[in-house]
Write an enzyme that holds these catalytic residues in place. Structure first.
Site, PDB file in Angstrom:
ATOM      1  N   MET A 104       0.837  -1.184  -0.650  1.00 23.95           N
ATOM      2  CA  MET A 104       0.159   0.510  -0.089  1.00 23.95           C
ATOM      3  C   MET A 104       0.905   1.398  -0.182  1.00 23.95           C
ATOM      4  SD  MET A 104      -2.566  -1.407   2.504  1.00 23.95           S
ATOM      5  CE  MET A 104      -3.706  -0.079   2.669  1.00 23.95           C
ATOM      6  N   CYS A 105       0.204   2.217  -0.399  1.00 18.78           N
ATOM      7  CA  CYS A 105       0.791   3.491  -0.283  1.00 18.78           C
ATOM      8  C   CYS A 105       0.756   3.871   1.423  1.00 18.78           C
ATOM      9  CB  CYS A 105       0.072   4.501  -0.883  1.00 18.78           C
ATOM     10  SG  CYS A 105      -0.106   4.560  -2.614  1.00 18.78           S
ATOM     11  N   PRO A 106       2.373   4.507   1.186  1.00 19.53           N
ATOM     12  CA  PRO A 106       2.782   5.135   0.629  1.00 19.53           C
ATOM     13  C   PRO A 106       4.282   4.512   0.759  1.00 19.53           C
ATOM     14  CG  PRO A 106       3.268   6.283   2.980  1.00 19.53           C
ATOM     15  CD  PRO A 106       2.788   5.360   2.746  1.00 19.53           C
ATOM     16  N   LEU A 107       4.184   2.999   1.730  1.00 21.71           N
ATOM     17  CA  LEU A 107       5.616   2.044   1.438  1.00 21.71           C
ATOM     18  C   LEU A 107       5.648   1.651   0.353  1.00 21.71           C
ATOM     19  CD1 LEU A 107       4.542   0.455   4.848  1.00 21.71           C
ATOM     20  CD2 LEU A 107       5.818   1.615   4.081  1.00 21.71           C
ATOM     21  N   ASN A 108       5.238   1.300  -0.521  1.00 18.86           N
ATOM     22  CA  ASN A 108       5.358   1.225  -1.958  1.00 18.86           C
ATOM     23  C   ASN A 108       5.970   2.040  -2.442  1.00 18.86           C
ATOM     24  OD1 ASN A 108       3.475   3.278  -2.729  1.00 18.86           O
ATOM     25  ND2 ASN A 108       2.430   1.816  -3.876  1.00 18.86           N
TER      26      ASN A 108
END
Length: 833
Positions: A766-770
């Site tokens: 998921m965002c923002p880890l991607n």
């Protein structure tokens, strides 16, 4: 035949519209027709629309019309025309902005050309009130009548504003550009937060000029301007401004809107190099040639009305910031409404016998009927002129002191006699979610909710000089960064729901040494009034003798203030109290509307901040539990605080651990070995593994709480240094740990990658880890190498490519990974920043 429906006994005086302006308006109407016919797209039309001062609202199909009012100067005749247009084509309400403009909302696009003509007939325009241009030139509303001014800056502000209007030099700048003039050391126009700030100065030989600062600005990355020239002679004023704009136009970032303001040019070049570039531009534009003539000033007719009797200096008015100061707190005879208004809203002019009176508007709003009325007042009691103020009010100057009581009586009849103008109770708020397409929260609703804390005309003397400013998002239209108490709206997810919140900024100021307020704590919207009330209680409880609130906030420091307010940050679940999930005056549950692609780095920073806040909340509860002798539970809370702090730092590694054990092991492996934390906090698992016995002593609990407090402080300090590059400062040189971010655990059927291209599978992340994972991956690659990133549909494919472009990388392709478009592949080429 009149174009307008409003009838008023005073006829509006108009002039023929110059041919070139008539042509400009016709060109705008022609583009509207092409838009309606489908010959031009809305995306193509948008920059053209903005150039003409027409801004889209969050409500579809209607526009905001921004009327440009240089230095805030209006005539009664112009005010009547604005009132007429507001009543005929808008909502019957005008909104005074913090840049001294007046906005009309809910205007149909088909009516905009007619509005432009109506304005042009009385010498007004919307041109360049929006877009990447020089915006409205502002100035102190007391210019020309202020007792402390060095000279009247009005003609200089007017000259610069009209010189730059429609000037080819600034029709397509990298970003908006703001200029302000102040005439005295109080700097009412807030020059340090402008791209160019001009503060009146006088040399020892008596020659007048300006002290010029450059590179100021607020928004997501606030900056205080730096002094470019200690003294600018008048004949060099426009050449100097032109050269600065030329440097900005040449070197401003046109690829990344988030780094396009002039402050970022200065930051990138360094101030010394920026100064050198400005000097080069000054020469290149021909401003050093001997035939450069003196400045040709445009005058503003602002002559006084005659006094009926000689002026007396006895019983002189001292109003507003120089008021009698006691607010009748000491048992003195009760003030009348007139006396209160006179104390807070009236200023004695430097011209004997005259006063200036501020008309306080509720967050800048004024009805058409009230505008007509104020225009009549300006002609009846003054010289037919009025001005808007940067605090969203109106001011009439040149009122004979002997007529003030009659003037006030008329204001009362029209609901315009509220005391407390330009003081702390005059809370500044942007339109927020009422109309703004970028607004997140209802800033006006919160401002009304805070009125009980700051009652008009009755605020105690110890809050003299304090300001409160509320913005509905981080863009700082209400200038929250420079307020004593500033707030900007955000949303925060709590379980399956989103609650409106405000970031609290404390200690900002412009007078004296300009300073950006310190972002202190994130508060749920519902708790803001109680939190501010508690802050004032704390100030009165802990202040030193004679200490004002701004000085107290500086002395107390962020850590102490945050600790005091931490209990107000806690949000119950939706099931426990759904009211936390409704905005002020909101009738429906709060949601974050889709405002377009977000910036992943900003999301990661918010994720870090939320986890630090979680750690501090756990610490707060640990302390309370220990005080109640619940030592075992207190120790457990300390344990949770340590884990939350560790998870905050792990965001920078693109890691979001699921279990406690994973958090501890990843922290030790990825961060502790790098020297991000002192050696005493390494091998974290061994240190906190015993934080949960059922029976424990007070001494053991206090020692573990102290350990947790120290660790969270280390984490907080580390994260406060993190910028959008998401890099943590290292305590010492250490080996890089785990350069390759792990792929998601679930097995997938992998599509075939492009030949010779590294593939990074981030489906399910998921965002923002991607984005963080992609950023780390690119850091390990050579310039020019390509990476193919596989992302989910929805927010990941909307946000990650945009954020990579903002980082300066080349996004070469975005296309579906499978026929059903559930996943996408993005081809990125690394570019060194």
């Amino acid at each position: 035949m009149t174009l307008f429906r409003t009838a008023h006994p005073v006829e509006i005086q108009t002039n023929p519209i110059p041919a070139e302006i008539q042509e400009e308006i016709e060109a705008f109407e022609g583009e509207v027709q092409r838009l309606n016919a489908g010959e031009v797209s809305s995306d193509i039309f948008k920059p053209f629309r903005l150039q003409h001062g027409i801004y889209g609202q969050r409500q579809p199909g209607v526009q905001m019309v921004r009327i440009k009012i240089p230095f805030g100067g209006l005539t009664a005749n112009q005010s009547r025309r604005i009132a007429e247009l507001a009543d005929t084509y808008a909502t019957g309400v005008g909104h005074v902005t913090t840049r001294q403009d007046i906005q009309l909302h809910f205007v149909q696009l088909k009516d905009v050309g007619t509005i432009m003509r109506g304005l042009a007939e009385v010498g007004l325009t919307t041109r360049e009130a929006c877009a990447n241009t020089v915006r409205n030139v502002t100035a102190c509303h007391l210019a020309g009548v202020c007792q402390g001014e060095i000279f009247d800056v009005t003609p200089y502000a007017k000259t610069v504003a009209l010189h730059l209007l429609r000037n080819p030099l600034n029709q397509s700048l990298p970003r908006k550009f703001k200029i302000a003039f102040s005439g005295c050391r109080h700097d009412c126009a807030l020059t340090p937060i402008h791209d160019i700030g001009l503060l009146a100065a006088r040399r020892e030989d008596g020659v007048i000029g300006f002290r010029m600062s450059v590179g100021g600005g607020l928004g997501a990355a606030p900056r205080i301007g730096q002094v470019l020239r200690e003294f600018v002679p008048m004949d060099e004023l426009i050449p100097t401004i032109e050269a600065i704009i030329k440097v900005f136009d040449t070197l401003g970032n046109r690829k990344n809107r988030n780094k396009a303001r002039m402050k970022f040019v200065i930051e990138k070049l360094g101030f010394q190099e920026f100064t050198r570039r400005w000097e080069e531009a000054y020469i290149a534009l021909g401003h050093t040639r001997p035939n450069q003539g003196p400045i040709k000033l445009l005058q503003h007719q602002d002559e006084p009305v005659p006094l009926l009797m000689p002026a007396s200096t006895k019983g002189a008015i001292v109003g507003m910031d120089g008021g009698n100061g006691d607010g009748n707190e000491n048992g003195a005879q009760q003030e009348s409404l007139y006396q209160m208004w006179k104390r807070t809203n009236v200023v004695q002019q430097k011209q004997p016998g005259y006063a200036a009176a501020v008309i306080k508007l509720q967050m800048g709003d004024i009805t058409a009927d009230q505008m007509f009325f104020v225009a009549d007042l300006a002609e009846s009691y003054s010289n037919g002129n009025l001005r808007t103020t940067i605090n969203q009010n109106l001011i009439l100057r040149w009122i004979p002191e002997s007529r003030l009581e009659d003037f006030h009586a008329e204001l009362v009849q029209h609901g315009l006699a509220d005391p407390g103008a330009e003081l702390v109770e005059d809370i500044i708020a942007c339109p927020g979610t009422d109309t703004c397409g970028l607004g997140i929260t209802s800033s006006k609703g919160l401002a009304r909710a805070m009125a009980e804390i700051f009652p008009p005309g009755r605020v105690p003397e110890d809050l003299k000089g304090v300001s409160v400013k509320i913005s509905g998002c981080h863009n700082s239209c209400a200038q929250h960064h420079i307020a004593t108490i500033g707030l900007h709206g955000v949303g925060k997810r709590v379980g399956e729901h989103v609650a409106p919140h405000y970031e609290l900024h404390l200690g900002g100021q412009v007078n004296g040494t300009a300073k950006i307020g310190q972002m202190t704590v994130k508060l749920p919207a519902k708790n803001v009034p109680a939190a501010i009330s508690h802050l004032l209680t704390m100030y009165r409880r802990d202040r030193q003798v004679g200490e004002r609130l701004p000085a107290f906030l500086t002395r107390a420091g962020k850590a102490k203030l945050k600790e005091e307010l931490i209990s107000y940050t806690i949000v119950p679940t939706f099931e426990e109290d759904p009211s936390y999930f409704y905005d002020w005056e909101g009738e429906e549950e709060f949601i974050l509307e889709d405002l377009g692609p977000g910036e992943c780095a900003g999301g990661a920073l918010e994720m870090i901040d939320n986890r630090i806040l979680e750690a501090e909340q756990e610490l707060y509860q640990a302390r309370l539990l220990a005080e109640k002798h619940q030592y075992s539970v207190a120790v457990n809370k300390a344990y949770r605080a340590v884990l939350a702090g560790a998870k905050a730092l792990l965001v920078t590694e693109g890691i979001d651990p699921v279990t406690d054990a994973e958090t501890i092991s990843e922290f030790d492996r990825r961060l502790a070995e790098k020297g991000i934390v002192p050696a005493s906090y390494r091998n974290l698992g061994a240190q906190i593994g015993d934080l949960g016995p059922k029976d424990t002593t007070p001494e053991f609990a206090q020692s573990k709480i102290a350990f947790a407090r120290g660790f969270v402080e280390i984490c907080r300090t580390a994260t406060e240094q993190v910028g959008k590059d998401l890099k943590l400062a290292q305590a010492g040189k250490a080996e890089e740990a785990n350069k390759t971010a792990p792929a998601p655990e679930e097995a997938r059927t992998a599509p075939q990658p492009a030949a010779g291209v590294t593939v990074f599978d981030l489906r399910g992340v998921m965002c923002p880890l991607n984005y963080v994972k992609t950023k780390l991956k690119l850091e390990m690659m050579e310039t020019g190498e390509r990476l193919e990133v596989w992302l989910d549909a929805g927010d990941p494919i909307k946000n990650v490519p945009m954020s990579l472009r903002n980082d300066g990388h080349k996004v070469l392709a975005e296309e579906p990974l499978e026929p059903d478009a559930a996943h996408f592949k993005v081809l990125v080429e690394k570019v060194d920043g």
